[in-house]
Design an enzyme around this catalytic site. Sequence first.
Site, PDB file in Angstrom:
ATOM      1  N   LYS A 250      14.351  -3.588  -7.930  1.00  0.00           N
ATOM      2  CA  LYS A 250      14.091  -3.365  -6.505  1.00  0.00           C
ATOM      3  C   LYS A 250      12.888  -2.439  -6.358  1.00  0.00           C
ATOM      4  O   LYS A 250      12.958  -1.259  -6.654  1.00  0.00           O
ATOM      5  CB  LYS A 250      15.314  -2.776  -5.795  1.00  0.00           C
ATOM      6  N   ARG A 255       7.245  -5.706   1.832  1.00  0.00           N
ATOM      7  CA  ARG A 255       7.637  -7.098   1.627  1.00  0.00           C
ATOM      8  C   ARG A 255       6.588  -8.020   2.242  1.00  0.00           C
ATOM      9  O   ARG A 255       6.113  -7.789   3.342  1.00  0.00           O
ATOM     10  CB  ARG A 255       8.981  -7.345   2.301  1.00  0.00           C
ATOM     11  N   ARG A 415      22.104 -11.266   6.230  1.00  0.00           N
ATOM     12  CA  ARG A 415      22.479 -10.374   5.134  1.00  0.00           C
ATOM     13  C   ARG A 415      23.757 -10.940   4.546  1.00  0.00           C
ATOM     14  O   ARG A 415      24.808 -10.889   5.172  1.00  0.00           O
ATOM     15  CB  ARG A 415      22.704  -8.970   5.709  1.00  0.00           C
TER      16      ARG A 415
HETATM   17  P1  ATP Z   1      15.725  -1.304   2.248  1.00  0.00           P
HETATM   18  O1  ATP Z   1      15.542  -0.262   3.309  1.00  0.00           O
HETATM   19  O2  ATP Z   1      16.801  -1.013   1.296  1.00  0.00           O
HETATM   20  O3  ATP Z   1      14.473  -1.793   1.633  1.00  0.00           O
HETATM   21  P2  ATP Z   1      15.817  -3.401   3.994  1.00  0.00           P
HETATM   22  O4  ATP Z   1      16.645  -3.174   5.200  1.00  0.00           O
HETATM   23  O5  ATP Z   1      14.360  -3.372   4.119  1.00  0.00           O
HETATM   24  O6  ATP Z   1      16.359  -2.449   2.945  1.00  0.00           O
HETATM   25  P3  ATP Z   1      17.420  -5.037   2.479  1.00  0.00           P
HETATM   26  O7  ATP Z   1      17.875  -6.395   2.736  1.00  0.00           O
HETATM   27  O8  ATP Z   1      18.448  -4.014   2.687  1.00  0.00           O
HETATM   28  O9  ATP Z   1      16.180  -4.771   3.382  1.00  0.00           O
HETATM   29  O10 ATP Z   1      16.881  -4.916   1.002  1.00  0.00           O
HETATM   30  C1  ATP Z   1      16.058  -5.912   0.582  1.00  0.00           C
HETATM   31  C2  ATP Z   1      14.656  -5.413   0.589  1.00  0.00           C
HETATM   32  O11 ATP Z   1      14.291  -4.962  -0.689  1.00  0.00           O
HETATM   33  C3  ATP Z   1      13.739  -6.552   0.874  1.00  0.00           C
HETATM   34  O12 ATP Z   1      13.463  -6.581   2.245  1.00  0.00           O
HETATM   35  C4  ATP Z   1      12.514  -6.288   0.061  1.00  0.00           C
HETATM   36  O13 ATP Z   1      11.538  -5.689   0.882  1.00  0.00           O
HETATM   37  C5  ATP Z   1      12.939  -5.265  -0.962  1.00  0.00           C
HETATM   38  N1  ATP Z   1      12.827  -5.737  -2.351  1.00  0.00           N
HETATM   39  C6  ATP Z   1      12.276  -5.032  -3.352  1.00  0.00           C
HETATM   40  N2  ATP Z   1      12.347  -5.677  -4.502  1.00  0.00           N
HETATM   41  C7  ATP Z   1      12.970  -6.851  -4.264  1.00  0.00           C
HETATM   42  C8  ATP Z   1      13.345  -7.957  -5.068  1.00  0.00           C
HETATM   43  N3  ATP Z   1      13.099  -7.991  -6.375  1.00  0.00           N
HETATM   44  N4  ATP Z   1      13.989  -8.995  -4.478  1.00  0.00           N
HETATM   45  C9  ATP Z   1      14.244  -8.966  -3.157  1.00  0.00           C
HETATM   46  N5  ATP Z   1      13.894  -7.956  -2.336  1.00  0.00           N
HETATM   47  C10 ATP Z   1      13.271  -6.903  -2.875  1.00  0.00           C
END
Ligand code: ATP
Length: 577
Positions: A250, A255, A415
């Site tokens: 991660k 993104r 989600r």
């Molecule tokens: P967070 O604040 O934890 O990043 P979020 O609310 O943006 O969470 P989540 O669905 O909770 O989104 O976590 C997924 C996020 O992690 C994705 O939106 C992406 O930006 C990030 N990410 C980083 N590495 C990866 C990966 N290898 N595969 C998928 N998502 C990843």
Amino acid sequence: MKFKTLAEYFDTIESASSRLKMTELLAELFDKSNKDEIDKIIYLCQGSIAPRFKGIDLGVGEKFVIKAIALATGHEPKEINSKFKKSGDLGDIAQELLKNKKQSSLSFSELSVIKVFENFIKLANVGGEGSQDSKIKLIAELLSSASPVEAKYIARFPTGKLRLGVGDPTILDALSVYEKGSKEMREELERAFNLTSDLGLIAKKLFENPKQLSKITPIPFSPIRPSLAERMSSAEDIFKKLGKCVIDSKYDGLRMQIHKKENEIEIYSRNQEVLTKMFPDIVEEIKKLKEKELIFEGEALAYDEKNEKYFSFQETIRRKRKYDIKQIKEELPIQVFLFDLLFLNGKNYTQEPYIKRRKTLEKIIPKKNKMIKPSNITTVESPKEIHEFYEKCIGKGLEGIIAKDLNAPYIAGARKFSWIKLKKSYGKVADTFDVVIVGYYLGKGHRAQFNFGGLLTAVYNKEKDKYETIARIGSGFSEEEMRTFEKELSKIKLKEKPKELDSEIKPDFWVSLKYVITVSADEISLSPMHTCAKDSNPNSKGFALRFPRMLHIREDKDPKDATTTKEIKEMYRLQKN
Ligand code: ATP
């Protein structure tokens, strides 16, 4: 449709208090629309003239609207400005001044939705010398032909403050009610929306032929709504849920969803903002790929070559600001870790199992590419292996891991447990929270000089399409941040509580829902004051964040992308365990 009809609906929707009522009114409005105008009506309901990914901004400040009202009503800009300072709503002012307008304008003609929409499009497109005058004239032209209720919405629209309080989930419900008389079609509509991020397009397809909806597949240059990860707090739990699975690193970056068709490339953020201009280096790299049509996703991180370390999200996002891109390209060289493939040469990959998407992705990306590369994964068959990979990732300064179900399709816009994240612990809760700023407080003591004493924040209740308060945040701000918050928030102050918010707390100032910030907290606690997950029972308690601290602004999230009430409930459950 006459614009007056739309404005009257807007007026009743604005004063409707329940979501059910809003849905009914919207469905009734859609019933009065035809297939050539429904997409425009939907965009107008969203307070826009196009989906976000088209990057169209009306870019009109309040000053211009004040001048336009003056031009159309014969009142002095000064007078309008002083009324605006008192009421804070240009719509109400335009409505009132038009009510009292004695003479009807010579140029009076009945406005249609199409005419108003076209003027807004022109408004977005005028540029160059004299563009300010042209913008004022375009708005004044509409106001001159408007009845008071039409004027209210024409004046509000260009500054982005429509205030209907209608979110995308309510529009989806209303489209279903329009078509079927119930929410029966909601899921099908949502699927199509998740694949295209374009509610106007979906509504148009529905009006033309509802059978088209089930055939919608991804379209290059219409971003797919991102798949999101559930959270769990241990390797054991993850293994229990998924069994043999892939563990992905991660990365704490930005993104990106990258679209390619021949030589045309577009890069979209998590919330469908166009990022292409900020990453010319990535565009060049993608152009070299031989596949004709591609949609794939990755996380972009700025890389510090000297120290062989990745910069944080906050540093990476500096690329987003309007610096000299050439200079910043060198200062913040970027790497993109690709983690999913969604579309390839006309074929929809979102329905394919993860492992097939991943393998195809690896075939497409040349192994030696330095800038774009597949993310670092491993396949595991025990909790121990998950734990080991997690430790390795944390050791490298990464945020944690994301476990991926080998057989799951790409679940756009939701989600689900096809992705499960395990992150480093912050306090007792193994995650941070992304909350929406809904109000702020004046400073006392040392902070009086900044006119800023903290924030009232909320999470998103997706089921209710409402925001619910969760924390008053008073710490974690640098002096610089306090100054910036005061400056930016005072621009979006509201006289009343935002309609889409449930709150029992009153801050010194309410603000339009615009900014999302990341906060850490010691734990989630129960509170009689906050409305997060609170029900109508008078003894019911809501959730609150204990000792919340501001970390940073989350520029890649819109209010509806904030942490949801459902997630808070789940995090509370995990915390108790
Ligand atoms: P967070 O604040 O934890 O990043 P979020 O609310 O943006 O969470 P989540 O669905 O909770 O989104 O976590 C997924 C996020 O992690 C994705 O939106 C992406 O930006 C990030 N990410 C980083 N590495 C990866 C990966 N290898 N595969 C998928 N998502 C990843």
